[in-house]
Design an enzyme around this catalytic site. Structure first.
Site, PDB file in Angstrom:
ATOM      1  N   TYR A  23      -7.905 -12.847   1.238  1.00  0.00           N
ATOM      2  CA  TYR A  23      -6.683 -13.431   1.792  1.00  0.00           C
ATOM      3  C   TYR A  23      -6.859 -13.574   3.316  1.00  0.00           C
ATOM      4  O   TYR A  23      -7.311 -12.629   3.982  1.00  0.00           O
ATOM      5  CB  TYR A  23      -5.494 -12.527   1.466  1.00  0.00           C
ATOM      6  CG  TYR A  23      -4.216 -12.990   2.120  1.00  0.00           C
ATOM      7  CD1 TYR A  23      -3.589 -14.150   1.700  1.00  0.00           C
ATOM      8  CD2 TYR A  23      -3.654 -12.280   3.165  1.00  0.00           C
ATOM      9  CE1 TYR A  23      -2.429 -14.591   2.314  1.00  0.00           C
ATOM     10  CE2 TYR A  23      -2.495 -12.709   3.783  1.00  0.00           C
ATOM     11  CZ  TYR A  23      -1.890 -13.865   3.346  1.00  0.00           C
ATOM     12  OH  TYR A  23      -0.750 -14.307   3.952  1.00  0.00           O
ATOM     13  N   LYS A  36       5.277 -12.619  -3.332  1.00  0.00           N
ATOM     14  CA  LYS A  36       4.754 -13.640  -4.245  1.00  0.00           C
ATOM     15  C   LYS A  36       5.325 -13.450  -5.654  1.00  0.00           C
ATOM     16  O   LYS A  36       6.518 -13.565  -5.826  1.00  0.00           O
ATOM     17  CB  LYS A  36       3.228 -13.610  -4.197  1.00  0.00           C
ATOM     18  CG  LYS A  36       2.641 -13.485  -2.777  1.00  0.00           C
ATOM     19  CD  LYS A  36       2.907 -14.693  -1.915  1.00  0.00           C
ATOM     20  CE  LYS A  36       2.528 -14.475  -0.447  1.00  0.00           C
ATOM     21  NZ  LYS A  36       1.199 -13.931  -0.190  1.00  0.00           N
ATOM     22  N   ASP A  92      -6.279  -5.713  -3.973  1.00  0.00           N
ATOM     23  CA  ASP A  92      -5.095  -6.521  -3.692  1.00  0.00           C
ATOM     24  C   ASP A  92      -4.782  -7.276  -4.982  1.00  0.00           C
ATOM     25  O   ASP A  92      -5.492  -8.203  -5.362  1.00  0.00           O
ATOM     26  CB  ASP A  92      -5.394  -7.481  -2.530  1.00  0.00           C
ATOM     27  CG  ASP A  92      -4.177  -8.316  -2.146  1.00  0.00           C
ATOM     28  OD1 ASP A  92      -3.297  -8.532  -3.010  1.00  0.00           O
ATOM     29  OD2 ASP A  92      -4.110  -8.772  -0.991  1.00  0.00           O
ATOM     30  N   ARG A 107      14.385   5.416   7.012  1.00  0.00           N
ATOM     31  CA  ARG A 107      12.963   5.101   7.171  1.00  0.00           C
ATOM     32  C   ARG A 107      12.138   5.969   6.227  1.00  0.00           C
ATOM     33  O   ARG A 107      11.192   5.514   5.614  1.00  0.00           O
ATOM     34  CB  ARG A 107      12.500   5.284   8.634  1.00  0.00           C
ATOM     35  CG  ARG A 107      10.984   5.169   8.781  1.00  0.00           C
ATOM     36  CD  ARG A 107      10.487   4.883  10.205  1.00  0.00           C
ATOM     37  NE  ARG A 107      11.272   5.501  11.240  1.00  0.00           N
ATOM     38  CZ  ARG A 107      11.272   6.812  11.533  1.00  0.00           C
ATOM     39  NH1 ARG A 107      10.512   7.647  10.867  1.00  0.00           N
ATOM     40  NH2 ARG A 107      12.047   7.273  12.499  1.00  0.00           N
TER      41      ARG A 107
HETATM   42  C1  LIG Z   1       0.596 -13.307   0.878  1.00  0.00           C
HETATM   43  C2  LIG Z   1      -0.510 -12.369   0.622  1.00  0.00           C
HETATM   44  C3  LIG Z   1      -0.696 -11.230   1.409  1.00  0.00           C
HETATM   45  C4  LIG Z   1       0.192 -10.914   2.608  1.00  0.00           C
HETATM   46  O1  LIG Z   1       1.507 -10.692   2.214  1.00  0.00           O
HETATM   47  P1  LIG Z   1       2.792 -10.993   3.157  1.00  0.00           P
HETATM   48  O2  LIG Z   1       3.912 -10.558   2.275  1.00  0.00           O
HETATM   49  O3  LIG Z   1       2.779 -12.435   3.471  1.00  0.00           O
HETATM   50  O4  LIG Z   1       2.631 -10.154   4.371  1.00  0.00           O
HETATM   51  C5  LIG Z   1      -1.738 -10.381   1.106  1.00  0.00           C
HETATM   52  N1  LIG Z   1      -2.593 -10.654   0.087  1.00  0.00           N
HETATM   53  C6  LIG Z   1      -2.457 -11.744  -0.682  1.00  0.00           C
HETATM   54  C7  LIG Z   1      -3.424 -11.983  -1.788  1.00  0.00           C
HETATM   55  C8  LIG Z   1      -1.427 -12.636  -0.446  1.00  0.00           C
HETATM   56  O5  LIG Z   1      -1.308 -13.735  -1.197  1.00  0.00           O
END
Ligand SMILES: *Cc1c(COP(=O)(O)O)cnc(C)c1O
Length: 381
Positions: free
Chosen positions: A102, A201, A176, A50
């Site tokens: 998001y 992503k 982000d 962890r």
């Molecule tokens: C998908 C996404 C998230 C969240 O990510 P997860 O891996 O699904 O928890 C946060 N910000 C953006 C812009 C995203 O596309």
């Protein structure tokens, strides 16, 4: 790894020296929870997985190098990464965020953290002055996304960072960077303090793993995030870290091709008689094209559009494509299509920031652009 190396080289090598034990060129998947100590309290940098794991460490070093940051932290999902960042705050603190956020971030703000005494405000990120007017004495974070989701608006990260200034007490700027990826834009270089990612992503890139990341550029934040990552424990397993590391190696090549395919599709949609409007950062029609071109290396792989005829027509299009798969998520090698108002952005219902139910979002993949165009043609037909 020398920071002077170029992005494509860092994507393949940063954090990933051949394994000293065996010479393995690819980072091994250290599937272990614990590590032998040679004497009480004496270990070789790893005590318990962890706290730290060699496969995760390789990924974290790679992420830090790609974002030109000081330290990277890997998480089990993008939401786990954002959650760790929000944990830097205390009750009474205020986060000012861009309004087309998001959906999951909006949900954790409103439905999880508001009840713990954090305060939130939203503003359109496209006008830095309008956004910064909402800064309060207790604002501790300004939470940005650019391009935004799903309208692909551009937020001027550098201007906001410059205007917020450099006093130690100023709010942290969090970006982000999931949509752009560090290949297209590096927020820390533009003045941000913290970058978060859903590595699910584009960084992972193959729709086969869930992950998140935080990258920071100073020791104080690095120390606090290392503490929170270990204390909260939402860490990814070594196999997941390996998959993200493997994805990252081809990030530059994939992003160039995503953008090339997206540009062809944007052109097609702009010329199509049944399309009302198209959203893409590098398109001639985008009101912030100049800023996008200054802030990003290319326009990325996300395209949104609104067909004439409203919601019903939009739904039909999304259900009729054959290569574009009707699914949430984005950033994989395969093309996806979705209706944000009914799928990814349901949690914004009632917020005042709802997405037009006729908006269609495409994650343009790496298939032949000719096949993608034919698929859209028949679906729009
Ligand atoms: C998908 C996404 C998230 C969240 O990510 P997860 O891996 O699904 O928890 C946060 N910000 C953006 C812009 C995203 O596309």
């Amino acid at each position: 790894m020398k920071q002077s190396l170029r992005f494509e080289t860092l994507a393949i090598h940063a954090g990933q020296e051949p394994d000293p034990a065996t010479g393995a060129v690819m980072t091994p998947i250290y599937q272990t929870s614990t590590y032998k100590q040679s004497a009480v309290g004496e270990h070789r940098g790893f005590e318990y997985s962890r706290t730290g794991n060699p496969t995760r460490k390789a990924l974290e070093d790679a992420l830090a190098a790609l974002e030109a940051g000081q330290a990277g932290f890997a998480f089990a999902s993008g939401m786990a990464a954002s959650d760790a960042v929000i944990h830097l705050l205390r009750p009474g603190d205020h986060i000012l965020a861009v309004s087309d956020l998001y959906g999951g971030t909006y949900r954790i703000f409103e439905q999880v953290y508001r009840q713990y005494g954090l305060e939130f405000d939203y503003a359109k990120g496209t006008d830095p002055d309008e956004l910064l007017e909402k800064v309060r004495p207790n604002t501790r974070m300004i939470w940005l996304e650019s391009p935004t989701n799903p309208l692909l608006r551009i937020v001027d990260i550098k201007t906001i960072a410059d205007e917020v200034g450099s006093e130690r007490s100023r709010p942290w700027i969090v970006v982000d960077n999931t949509f752009a990826t560090p290949y297209l834009q590096q927020p820390l270089q533009l003045g941000a303090d913290i970058v978060v990612h859903s590595t699910t992503k584009y960084l992972g890139g193959h729709s086969d793993v869930l992950g998140g990341a935080v990258v920071v550029k100073n020791d104080e934040l690095a120390g606090r995030l290392a503490f929170l990552q270990n204390a909260i424990g939402a860490v990814p397993g070594p196999m997941d870290c390996f998959l993200v590391l493997r994805g990252i190696k081809t990030l530059p090549v994939r992003m160039d091709r995503h953008a090339r395919n997206a540009e062809r599709i944007v052109q097609f949609l702009l010329e199509h008689p049944t399309v009302d409007s198209v959203f893409y950062p590098f398109s001639d029609q985008h009101p912030q094209r100049a800023l996008a071109m200054q802030q990003m290396r290319n326009g990325g792989g996300m395209v949104s559009f609104i067909p004439k005829g409203g919601e019903e027509v939009a739904r039909k299009i999304a259900e009729q494509t054959k290569i574009f798969t009707l699914a949430e998520s984005l950033g994989g090698v395969e093309s996806l299509i979705e209706i944000p108002a009914r799928m990814t952005h349901v949690s914004t219902a009632g917020s005042g920031f709802e997405v037009d139910p006729a908006l269609v979002r495409l994650s343009v993949g790496l298939e032949s652009e000719l096949d993608l165009l034919e698929d859209l043609k028949q679906a729009l037909g």
